[in-house]
Design a protein around this motif. Structure first.
Motif, PDB file in Angstrom:
ATOM      1  N   GLU A  42      38.537  34.539  35.097  1.00 11.03           N
ATOM      2  CA  GLU A  42      37.082  34.620  35.258  1.00 11.03           C
ATOM      3  C   GLU A  42      36.695  35.206  36.616  1.00 11.03           C
ATOM      4  O   GLU A  42      35.586  35.678  36.810  1.00 11.03           O
ATOM      5  N   THR A  43      37.629  35.195  37.575  1.00 10.65           N
ATOM      6  CA  THR A  43      37.342  35.724  38.910  1.00 10.65           C
ATOM      7  C   THR A  43      37.478  37.241  38.999  1.00 10.65           C
ATOM      8  O   THR A  43      37.003  37.847  39.970  1.00 10.65           O
ATOM      9  N   LEU A  44      38.135  37.875  38.028  1.00 12.11           N
ATOM     10  CA  LEU A  44      38.467  39.300  38.171  1.00 12.11           C
ATOM     11  C   LEU A  44      37.249  40.214  38.312  1.00 12.11           C
ATOM     12  O   LEU A  44      37.269  41.142  39.135  1.00 12.11           O
ATOM     13  N   PRO A  45      36.151  40.018  37.530  1.00  8.39           N
ATOM     14  CA  PRO A  45      34.987  40.889  37.737  1.00  8.39           C
ATOM     15  C   PRO A  45      34.442  40.814  39.171  1.00  8.39           C
ATOM     16  O   PRO A  45      34.069  41.838  39.753  1.00  8.39           O
ATOM     17  N   LEU A  46      34.408  39.603  39.731  1.00  8.90           N
ATOM     18  CA  LEU A  46      33.944  39.452  41.117  1.00  8.90           C
ATOM     19  C   LEU A  46      34.886  40.163  42.074  1.00  8.90           C
ATOM     20  O   LEU A  46      34.446  40.941  42.943  1.00  8.90           O
ATOM     21  N   PRO A  49      33.255  34.846  32.951  1.00  7.36           N
ATOM     22  CA  PRO A  49      33.519  35.769  34.051  1.00  7.36           C
ATOM     23  C   PRO A  49      32.388  35.776  35.073  1.00  7.36           C
ATOM     24  O   PRO A  49      31.212  35.696  34.712  1.00  7.36           O
ATOM     25  N   ILE A  50      32.748  35.847  36.348  1.00  7.13           N
ATOM     26  CA  ILE A  50      31.767  35.748  37.440  1.00  7.13           C
ATOM     27  C   ILE A  50      31.082  37.095  37.602  1.00  7.13           C
ATOM     28  O   ILE A  50      31.689  38.077  38.030  1.00  7.13           O
ATOM     29  N   ARG A  51      29.798  37.131  37.294  1.00  5.74           N
ATOM     30  CA  ARG A  51      29.011  38.356  37.449  1.00  5.74           C
ATOM     31  C   ARG A  51      27.702  37.996  38.130  1.00  5.74           C
ATOM     32  O   ARG A  51      26.857  37.305  37.557  1.00  5.74           O
ATOM     33  N   LEU A  52      27.535  38.438  39.368  1.00  5.03           N
ATOM     34  CA  LEU A  52      26.321  38.121  40.140  1.00  5.03           C
ATOM     35  C   LEU A  52      25.506  39.382  40.385  1.00  5.03           C
ATOM     36  O   LEU A  52      26.062  40.467  40.493  1.00  5.03           O
TER      37      LEU A  52
END
Length: 373
Positions: free
Chosen positions: A48-52, A370-373
């Motif tokens: 889940e950290t890969l997009p960040l 996935p982390i998307r900010l």
């Protein structure tokens, strides 16, 4: 005066620092150790950290990370269950990862001060915080981010409620060399504890376990604890008999607490393990630290751009953090109750063998999108 003073250079502090540095703010990060160094940590990070990380220009596989897609759970008596990890993850040591992130923070104009043990954080007025270390040096900033980890003197100074609640848990970690399936993370249970093992960079494995302090007191030494308790699990006995241990001595941390914590203390923003820690058996603490650090930096950047007030920042941070992590933390605490008690663990692993979908559901409850900010 700095815009942001960040106390603690772990994952939460470093991710916050990188994002705030990229946004053009004046940031200082204070770390009590000197990079690179080892931390007591399972060293598995969910995907889940890969997009960040990719958004920040980071590919952990360039740094030696190893992809992990399967989970093994064993009981103290040797029952074994294997499951796919739906989202998957990767293994990389904190020794490598933290140092790489610190270098990236420095490249984005973050001032990093190592060997700096912070003793006090004080709010000197509404928009100013002063941080002092053990040598009497001090730094001032318009914001203070406390990412100092699981437990420190800062928590005592701030009279944080959890600090007075004794925790029975001790964490122990090694890096080892042993034949171990590259894509597998294993969770081996024993009386009053559990042990995780997975691959990291350079053909090494991280072996990290959590145990009740009473077991250590009973046996007197870590070596005796391992021989008399951990080795009763046949999988652990084989691992310890064949492993080439790469440390001169194990890395140990005491008073590992999973108690609920506050997110804001007198205007000081808590982040990472200082804000809340998930039980290690869930294998998601590193991802949560990164996500929490990114969330805080994102909200602070918006606040500084005039989109909302400081008070609204405090409200939104607490609300969004709880939406992201409260269920995970609660689920982790409930699962923890079943592990370490041999009879319950045998029943649980046996039940999961009969209904693996239930185990997969529990795993999903401790992980996020996935982390998307």
């Amino acid at each position: 005066m700095y815009d942001f003073v960040i106390i603690g250079g772990g994952l939460a502090g470093l991710i916050s620092a990188i994002m705030l540095g990229k946004a053009g703010f004046k940031v200082v990060l204070l770390e009590k150790n000197s990079y690179p160094f080892h931390r007591v940590c399972g060293e598995y990070i969910s995907n889940e950290t890969l997009p960040l990380l990719n958004k920040l220009g980071i590919n952990p596989f360039d740094w030696g990370a190893v992809a992990i897609s399967r989970l093994q759970i064993t009981s103290p008596a040797g029952k074994s269950l294997e499951l796919p990890l739906a989202s998957g993850g990767f293994g990389i040591s904190r020794y490598v990862l933290d140092a790489k992130l610190a270098a990236m923070a420095a490249a984005n104009s973050v001032e990093i001060i190592e060997r700096c043990a912070v003793e006090r954080i004080e709010r000197t007025d509404e928009h100013k915080f002063t941080v002092r270390n053990s040598r009497g040096q001090q730094w001032s900033g318009r914001w203070a981010i406390a990412a100092h980890g699981k437990r420190s003197n800062i928590d005592k100074q701030l009279n944080r409620r959890f600090f007075t609640q004794r925790s029975p848990y001790v964490g122990v970690k090694y890096h080892i060399k042993i034949v171990h399936n590259q894509d597998l993370i294993a969770l081996h249970n024993f009386k009053d504890g559990y042990c995780g093992i997975s691959r990291i960079e350079d053909d090494k494995c991280c072996l990290c376990y959590l145990v009740d302090r009473q077991q250590l007191r009973k046996h007197g030494t870590i070596a005796q604890l391992e021989a008399k308790t951990l080795h009763k699990n046949p999988f652990l006995k084989e691992i310890f008999s064949k492993a080439n241990i790469l440390y001169d001595a194990p890395k140990v941390i005491n008073e590992v607490s999973f108690a609920p914590k506050t997110l804001v203390e007198n205007g000081i923003l808590m982040c990472g393990d200082a804000a809340g820690m998930i039980t290690p058996l869930c294998g998601n603490g590193m991802a949560m630290a990164m996500h929490g650090g990114a969330l805080l930096a994102h909200l602070l950047t918006q606040c500084e751009a005039g989109k909302f007030s400081r008070e609204e920042l405090y409200r939104q941070y607490q609300q969004q953090w709880k939406q992201l992590f409260s269920l995970r933390l609660w689920t982790g605490r409930q699962i923890q109750r079943f592990f370490g008690a041999p009879v319950l663990t045998e029943m649980l692993v046996g039940g999961f063998q009969m209904a693996p979908a239930a185990a997969e559901l529990l795993i999903r409850q401790t992980h996020g999108s996935p982390i998307r900010l």
